[in-house]
Design a protein around this motif. Structure first.
Motif, short mmCIF file in Angstrom:
data_model
loop_
_atom_site.label_atom_id
_atom_site.label_comp_id
_atom_site.label_asym_id
_atom_site.label_seq_id
_atom_site.Cartn_x
_atom_site.Cartn_y
_atom_site.Cartn_z
N MET A 136 -12.42 43.97 -18.87
CA MET A 136 -13.77 43.52 -18.53
C MET A 136 -13.93 43.26 -17.03
SD MET A 136 -14.97 41.13 -21.74
CE MET A 136 -13.42 40.32 -22.10
N ILE A 137 -12.89 42.72 -16.40
CA ILE A 137 -12.96 42.51 -14.94
C ILE A 137 -13.03 43.85 -14.22
CG2 ILE A 137 -11.68 41.67 -12.93
CD1 ILE A 137 -10.55 39.47 -14.73
N ALA A 138 -12.22 44.81 -14.67
CA ALA A 138 -12.24 46.15 -14.05
C ALA A 138 -13.61 46.81 -14.22
CB ALA A 138 -11.15 47.02 -14.66
N GLY A 139 -14.23 46.60 -15.39
CA GLY A 139 -15.54 47.19 -15.63
C GLY A 139 -16.62 46.66 -14.71
N ALA A 140 -16.44 45.42 -14.24
CA ALA A 140 -17.43 44.84 -13.33
C ALA A 140 -17.50 45.60 -12.01
CB ALA A 140 -17.10 43.37 -13.07
N GLY A 141 -16.39 46.19 -11.59
CA GLY A 141 -16.37 46.88 -10.30
C GLY A 141 -17.40 47.98 -10.19
N ALA A 142 -17.57 48.74 -11.27
CA ALA A 142 -18.57 49.81 -11.25
C ALA A 142 -19.97 49.24 -11.12
CB ALA A 142 -18.44 50.66 -12.51
N GLY A 143 -20.20 48.05 -11.70
CA GLY A 143 -21.50 47.41 -11.59
C GLY A 143 -21.86 47.05 -10.17
N PHE A 144 -20.86 46.73 -9.37
CA PHE A 144 -21.09 46.48 -7.94
C PHE A 144 -21.19 47.79 -7.16
CE2 PHE A 144 -18.94 42.31 -8.85
CZ PHE A 144 -19.95 41.48 -8.41
N ALA A 145 -20.40 48.79 -7.55
CA ALA A 145 -20.26 50.00 -6.73
C ALA A 145 -21.57 50.77 -6.57
CB ALA A 145 -19.19 50.91 -7.33
N THR A 146 -22.27 51.03 -7.66
CA THR A 146 -23.47 51.87 -7.56
C THR A 146 -24.58 51.23 -6.70
OG1 THR A 146 -23.07 53.08 -9.62
CG2 THR A 146 -25.34 52.94 -8.87
N PRO A 147 -24.98 49.97 -6.95
CA PRO A 147 -26.02 49.39 -6.07
C PRO A 147 -25.59 49.33 -4.61
CG PRO A 147 -25.74 48.07 -8.06
CD PRO A 147 -24.60 49.04 -8.03
N GLY A 148 -24.32 48.98 -4.37
CA GLY A 148 -23.85 48.91 -2.99
C GLY A 148 -23.91 50.25 -2.28
N LEU A 149 -23.49 51.30 -2.98
CA LEU A 149 -23.49 52.62 -2.37
C LEU A 149 -24.90 53.19 -2.23
CD1 LEU A 149 -20.34 54.14 -4.11
CD2 LEU A 149 -20.61 53.62 -1.67
N VAL A 150 -25.75 52.91 -3.21
CA VAL A 150 -27.15 53.35 -3.08
C VAL A 150 -27.76 52.76 -1.82
CG1 VAL A 150 -29.48 53.12 -4.05
CG2 VAL A 150 -27.58 53.80 -5.52
N ALA A 151 -27.51 51.47 -1.57
CA ALA A 151 -28.05 50.82 -0.38
C ALA A 151 -27.46 51.40 0.90
CB ALA A 151 -27.78 49.32 -0.44
N LEU A 152 -26.16 51.69 0.90
CA LEU A 152 -25.54 52.25 2.10
C LEU A 152 -26.05 53.67 2.38
CD1 LEU A 152 -21.79 51.09 1.94
CD2 LEU A 152 -23.67 50.16 3.29
N VAL A 153 -26.24 54.46 1.33
CA VAL A 153 -26.79 55.80 1.53
C VAL A 153 -28.22 55.70 2.06
CG1 VAL A 153 -27.56 57.89 0.33
CG2 VAL A 153 -25.31 56.94 -0.17
N GLU A 154 -29.00 54.76 1.53
CA GLU A 154 -30.38 54.58 2.00
C GLU A 154 -30.42 54.27 3.49
OE1 GLU A 154 -33.58 54.44 0.44
OE2 GLU A 154 -32.60 55.60 -1.13
#
Length: 388
Positions: free
Chosen positions: A98-116
């Motif tokens: 469950m802790i490992a699964g949380a990482g993906a939840g952070f990854a997509t919004p963070g990367l979307v913002a960086l790409v923007e």
């Protein structure tokens, strides 16, 4: 710009393809080690999907600090991976997943913002879908890792943790937005209650579509390799190769941006979702027939990665001033659907019917096109987003 896209794709590969969906790939080994039933394994996967949702909500509250969000992605994924590697019993193992699964939840919004903030507007949709396609590349690497560590799955998860740490640092090093813009230009508008309510109202139809698609996808992500491994002699190598085929074709999901530009969001969503749903049904009917099974997982891999890319574009067009938050909302809906699907399908599989479980999943996938058909109930901005 290019280095950020490549490193971002690598982070998605590590957090999704290796850590999050690696659970399904390694599930036969986990089941043997911890003596889990399909109900227990489905529940653990559901917990992973729910932790993803919690992380994505936290990411939206940290929207003005995407570098911190990406750091959280690497930290939680790495910690969870180490926990999986050293788990002495099923409880520690479940918490670590469950802790490992949380990482993906952070990854997509963070990367979307960086790409923007790093990529010119005319290239953003393509860049976002290329980064998102990292899931497929990660699955291929996970398959190779599984083959190399067949008798030592714990070593494999130590390696995954090391990869996550390396690619997280790479993303942070390639981000130029914090150096190129004054601080005041980086601050996002706070997510007030009214603003959040408006966001959810604007995205009501894609949220519904994502929920249904997520529930459908849970069949293959959680139980696909297990039913293939059990369907024939030599099922271990057979099913691992199938997982690698899934990942390889998942890279084709990067074409989602081109499909939406050539046709529309609605057409891209409907085509890829129905393809994913039909492939799920096909695998449930004949998991031990190589030609049909490999074709099914190939179509599923391409379809799933594409629908994730379409969701990113859909959010960006519906709420362009809140692209990262909108993407997080849709990915939360996708994960909630996957959590529910994992539990329900695990129960159906415990009754001994693979065809029934995967058939139900396929029907849910077909139903996921209904929101795009509800044109009469949508506001004009949504019609424009679907057809644009």
């Amino acid at each position: 710009m290019r280095t950020l896209v490549v490193s971002g794709m690598a982070l998605i590969a590590a957090t999704y393809g290796l850590a999050r969906f690696g659970y399904g790939l390694f599930l036969p080994r986990f089941t043997e080690t911890f003596e889990m039933s399909s109900v227990v394994s489905g529940s653990i996967q559901a917990g992973s999907f729910l932790s993803f949702c919690i992380a994505a909500v936290m990411a939206t509250r940290l929207g003005a600090r995407p570098r911190l969000v990406v750091t959280c992605a690497g930290a939680t994924t790495g910690l969870g991976d180490v926990g999986v590697a050293v788990s002495p019993h099923v409880l520690v193992f479940a918490v670590s997943v469950m802790i490992a699964g949380a990482g993906a939840g952070f990854a997509t919004p963070g990367l979307v913002a960086l790409v923007e903030s790093n990529v010119p507007a005319q290239r953003r949709e393509s860049a976002q879908t290329v980064v998102n396609a990292g899931t497929g590349a990660g699955i291929v690497v996970a398959g190779l890792l599984m083959l190399l560590t067949l008798g030592q799955w714990r070593l494999g998860w130590w390696i995954i943790a090391a990869v996550v740490a390396a690619v997280t640092l790479a993303v942070l090093r390639t981000d130029r937005s914090s150096r190129a813009q004054p601080r005041e230009q980086q601050e996002a508008t706070p997510q007030t209650g009214t603003r959040r309510a408006g966001l959810l109202a604007a995205l009501r139809w894609p949220i519904t579509a994502a929920l249904l698609a997520g529930a459908s996808s849970a069949a293959i992500w959680t139980f696909g390799r297990s039913i293939m491994a059990e369907s024939t002699e030599g099922g271990e190598a057979y099913s691992i190769l199938a997982w690698m085929v899934l990942g390889a074709f998942g890279i084709l999901g990067a074409l989602a941006g081109k499909i939406t530009r050539a046709a529309s969001v609605a057409v891209a969503w409907n085509l890829t979702t129905v393809a994913m749903a039909l492939s799920t049904i096909a695998l449930g009917l004949a998991p031990g027939v190589p030609v049909s099974a490999y074709l099914a997982v190939a179509v599923f891999g391409a379809g799933y990665t594409a629908i994730c890319g379409v969701l990113i574009i859909w959010a960006g067009r519906m709420v362009p001033d809140q692209a990262a938050a909108g993407t997080a909302v849709l990915f939360i809906a996708l994960a909630v659907g996957q959590a529910i699907g994992s539990v329900v399908l695990g129960v159906l599989l415990s009754l001994g019917s693979e065809a029934l479980a995967f058939g139900v999943a396929g029907v849910l996938g077909v139903l996921a096109v209904a929101p795009t058909m509800a044109r009469a109930a949508t506001a004009s901005p949504e019609r424009a987003a679907l057809s644009g």
